[in-house]
Design an enzyme around this catalytic site. Structure first.
Site, PDB file in Angstrom:
ATOM      1  N   GLU A 280       0.832  -1.202   0.000  1.00 52.95           N
ATOM      2  CA  GLU A 280       0.000   0.000   0.000  1.00 52.95           C
ATOM      3  C   GLU A 280       0.874   1.263   0.000  1.00 52.95           C
ATOM      4  OE1 GLU A 280      -4.182   0.164   1.940  1.00 52.95           O
ATOM      5  OE2 GLU A 280      -2.764   0.912   3.425  1.00 52.95           O
TER       6      GLU A 280
ATOM      7  N   GLU B 148       2.297   1.654  -3.396  1.00 49.29           N
ATOM      8  CA  GLU B 148       1.244   2.124  -4.291  1.00 49.29           C
ATOM      9  C   GLU B 148       1.008   3.616  -4.113  1.00 49.29           C
ATOM     10  OE1 GLU B 148      -3.453   1.108  -5.350  1.00 49.29           O
ATOM     11  OE2 GLU B 148      -2.494   0.178  -3.607  1.00 49.29           O
TER      12      GLU B 148
ATOM     13  N   CYS C 267      -8.207  -1.744   4.215  1.00 49.51           N
ATOM     14  CA  CYS C 267      -8.046  -2.866   5.145  1.00 49.51           C
ATOM     15  C   CYS C 267      -9.361  -3.276   5.793  1.00 49.51           C
ATOM     16  CB  CYS C 267      -7.049  -2.500   6.233  1.00 49.51           C
ATOM     17  SG  CYS C 267      -5.375  -2.295   5.609  1.00 49.51           S
TER      18      CYS C 267
ATOM     19  N   SER D  45      -7.045   1.932  -2.697  1.00 51.29           N
ATOM     20  CA  SER D  45      -5.860   1.092  -2.829  1.00 51.29           C
ATOM     21  C   SER D  45      -6.291  -0.298  -3.274  1.00 51.29           C
ATOM     22  CB  SER D  45      -5.127   0.993  -1.494  1.00 51.29           C
ATOM     23  OG  SER D  45      -4.165  -0.042  -1.517  1.00 51.29           O
TER      24      SER D  45
ATOM     25  N   LYS E  93     -15.145  -9.537   8.447  1.00 51.81           N
ATOM     26  CA  LYS E  93     -14.092 -10.388   7.905  1.00 51.81           C
ATOM     27  C   LYS E  93     -14.649 -11.730   7.434  1.00 51.81           C
ATOM     28  CE  LYS E  93     -10.452  -7.749   8.391  1.00 51.81           C
ATOM     29  NZ  LYS E  93      -9.665  -7.293   7.214  1.00 51.81           N
TER      30      LYS E  93
ATOM     31  N   GLU F  63     -15.554 -10.874   4.052  1.00 49.06           N
ATOM     32  CA  GLU F  63     -14.395 -10.574   3.200  1.00 49.06           C
ATOM     33  C   GLU F  63     -13.788 -11.822   2.581  1.00 49.06           C
ATOM     34  OE1 GLU F  63     -10.746  -7.601   3.738  1.00 49.06           O
ATOM     35  OE2 GLU F  63     -10.471  -9.451   4.888  1.00 49.06           O
TER      36      GLU F  63
ATOM     37  N   GLU G 185     -10.425 -12.721  -6.017  1.00 48.52           N
ATOM     38  CA  GLU G 185      -9.071 -12.547  -5.512  1.00 48.52           C
ATOM     39  C   GLU G 185      -8.871 -13.174  -4.143  1.00 48.52           C
ATOM     40  OE1 GLU G 185      -9.715  -9.177  -8.451  1.00 48.52           O
ATOM     41  OE2 GLU G 185     -10.837  -9.965  -6.742  1.00 48.52           O
TER      42      GLU G 185
ATOM     43  N   CYS H 177     -10.357  -1.124  14.686  1.00 45.46           N
ATOM     44  CA  CYS H 177     -10.582  -2.543  14.990  1.00 45.46           C
ATOM     45  C   CYS H 177     -10.670  -2.833  16.481  1.00 45.46           C
ATOM     46  CB  CYS H 177      -9.482  -3.393  14.366  1.00 45.46           C
ATOM     47  SG  CYS H 177      -9.372  -3.219  12.573  1.00 45.46           S
TER      48      CYS H 177
END
Length: 583
Positions: A280, A283, A301, A321, A360, A363, A369, A511
């Site tokens: 990241e 990038e 994230c 990102s 999550k 996710e 991906e 988090c």
């Protein structure tokens, strides 16, 4: 601030004007029971359990929503008040299933606790259940409206704190219920699976979709190679389930407990957080210095934030990102790089992630991906709450475990990796490495205090060797609109972007306040948990991601370099506009 003087149960107290009776009572060590009230939310006096009396007034006042007045003389407990409170609890119980023994919230339920405190041992009123159907349509959350007590906390946090509006009150009178907007399945609603509804629910009406049994089965199969990773914020919260103060860093005990559960390798998501910073950060430098993609770049994230953006701001996708989250990166490497290193068939590896987050669970299935290793990169994602239950089920004496170390291949981390769990942590970790990538020098002071704290939006200008980098950090979804609107307005007017780099976390505090963390989080606990992560950072021998020897090794042995073809294959993702959710 003007002071107000009053008495509570005969005790004199002086508090700031605007303080509620409930808050004032706590200052003189008087606990007034509540059920609908939560410190995160504006009080709205739905349940009536917090009623008190004011002398010389015929009314009973609701302490959570009534401000103190000069000269008040409050009585919080007498026989009449206690009886009214007991009757309210009994009425709530009359519409609530008697399923405590099989309920996920057993022994951790606010209604159950109140019933015990008020000595309720029999049903005074006839039971009137409504036979409402459970909604398990999402991969993250289960809504059981039969257990709902209509406190409204889930709807309030969803609407006011998160600005998602997936839950609302439907029906009237006795037919009132909490349900997804338009009475659709939760998965077809605007829900972003952040889990703040479950974190704020006082009972078992909405909770994480538990997959503990799936993990138990994998641990007991001889032909399976179970491995595990733990997220940064888990280590400063799981101790609460075992009586430790919030913010106590329990990394070594966690490693030990996971090995006793039967995992053959214990990794740390902090390692992958360092890896995320390399990708990241690189990038961002490409965008910032070479203008290869739109500025500002926005971090990715947080899966609840990704879900929100795809639904409500799809035009902002070019700013995102492409780096995967640390969870996903480690899942990918565990079934490629790690499998090759130890000579295990990747199909035998069963990767479990322990996360502070219910999103999550969504996710790990979000896009193609997430199968970059040729199969599902992460098999199961458990919340902090689920892991604490597994540890208790196994008979492990968590409090007396000796600290153990992490597996070195995908485990060792820099201090930058651990602060990912607090709002601003991703930004701070990135800036430490971005400075190095741009200047080729190392920071003398790696702390970026501008990114820390619980302000909803934090803005700062950072000097990178004479170059100004404008940053913004937002947490709690209701705070992000102002940031995005500034970006869009500048683009529309052809102006310089207000920011170069933006971090977003869906949950308040980041988090550490995730929807899968131990119940009862408020700002005090969020601050304590964040402080534990910063403490872990300070104690680290290496505090910048690019300095992590294991990160250097994985690039040298396997990935080549940040943003390489292999890195893009395993560590990056794409996004899909879903404007059908947009209001």
């Amino acid at each position: 601030m003007k002071k107000v003087n009053l008495k509570i149960n005969g005790k004199s107290v002086s508090v700031d004007q605007g303080t509620t009776i409930l808050e004032a009572a706590r200052k003189v060590s008087v606990n007034i029971p509540t059920l609908c009230y939560h410190r995160d939310l504006e009080a709205w006096a739905a349940c009536g359990i917090c009623i008190v009396k004011a002398k010389n007034s015929p009314k009973m006042l609701r302490a959570c929503a009534t401000a103190v007045a000069e000269g008040m003389d409050i009585v919080t407990h007498d026989s009449e008040i206690v009886e009214v409170r007991r009757s309210v609890i009994e009425l709530i119980l009359s519409t609530h299933p008697n399923e405590c023994l099989t309920c996920l919230r057993n022994q951790n339920c606010e209604l159950q606790r109140l019933a015990a405190e008020f000595g309720i041992r029999e049903m005074t009123f006839p039971q009137r259940l409504r036979d409402l159907q459970e909604d398990s349509s999402t991969s993250s959350l289960v809504l059981n409206p039969e257990k709902c007590i209509l406190c409204g906390r889930c709807a309030k946090v969803c609407q006011n704190s998160q600005d998602v509006w997936a839950l609302e009150f439907l029906g009237r009178g006795e037919n009132t219920r909490i349900a997804p907007a338009a009475d659709v399945n939760l998965n077809d609603s605007p829900c972003i699976k952040c889990g703040q509804c479950s974190a704020h629910c006082p009972v078992g009406a909405i909770y994480e979709k538990s997959e503990e049994n799936v993990v138990w089965n994998a641990l007991h199969k001889e032909d399976v190679y179970p491995i595990v990773q733990i997220a940064p914020a888990v280590r400063v919260a799981i101790g609460e389930a075992f009586g430790w103060p919030s913010g106590t860093v329990q990394t070594g005990k966690l490693y030990a407990a996971l090995r006793q559960l039967g995992f053959k390798a214990v990794f740390d998501t902090n390692f992958a957080a360092d890896l995320t910073i390399m990708e990241e950060g690189s990038e961002f430098v490409e965008r910032f210095t070479k203008k290869t993609a739109p500025i500002p770049m926005i971090t990715t994230c947080c899966p609840a934030w990704v879900d929100y953006l795809e639904k409500y701001y799809p035009e902002m996708i070019p700013h995102f990102s492409t780096a995967k989250s640390p969870q996903s990166m480690l899942g990918s490497l565990s079934k490629t790089y790690y499998a090759e290193k130890i000579g295990v068939d990747p199909s035998k590896i069963f990767m479990v992630s322990i996360m502070p987050c219910t999103a999550k669970k969504f996710e790990i299935l979000r896009s193609k991906e997430m199968f970059s290793s040729g199969q599902k990169d992460i098999d199961v994602s458990l919340t902090t709450r689920e892991l604490s239950r597994m540890i208790k089920t196994s008979g492990i004496d968590f409090n007396n475990l000796s600290d153990e170390g992490v597996d070195t291949i995908l485990g060792e981390y820099a201090g930058a990796g651990t602060i990912f769990g607090a709002t601003g942590g991703v930004m701070e970790a990135a800036l430490r490495t971005v400075y190095h990538l741009i200047t080729k020098n190392e920071l003398k002071d790696v702390n970026f205090s501008e990114a820390r704290g619980l302000d909803g939006v934090k803005e700062a200008k950072v000097d990178v060797d004479g170059t100004e980098v404008r940053i913004a950090v937002a947490h709690g979804m209701a705070n992000i609109a102002s940031v995005l609107d500034k970006i869009k307005a500048a683009e529309k007017n052809g102006e310089e972007p207000p920011y170069h780099f933006v971090e977003v976390m869906a949950c308040r505090g980041g988090c550490v306040g995730g929807g899968g963390q131990p119940y009862g989080a408020d700002d005090e606990k969020r601050n304590n948990r964040a402080a534990g992560l910063y403490q872990d950072d300070v104690k680290s021998n290496v505090r910048c991601s690019h300095q992590n020897p294991q990160i250097q090794k994985v690039y040298a042995e396997y990935l080549g370099s940040p943003l390489s073809e292999k890195s893009h294959q395993l560590l990056h993702t794409s996004y899909t506009p879903r404007p059908e959710y947009r209001w």
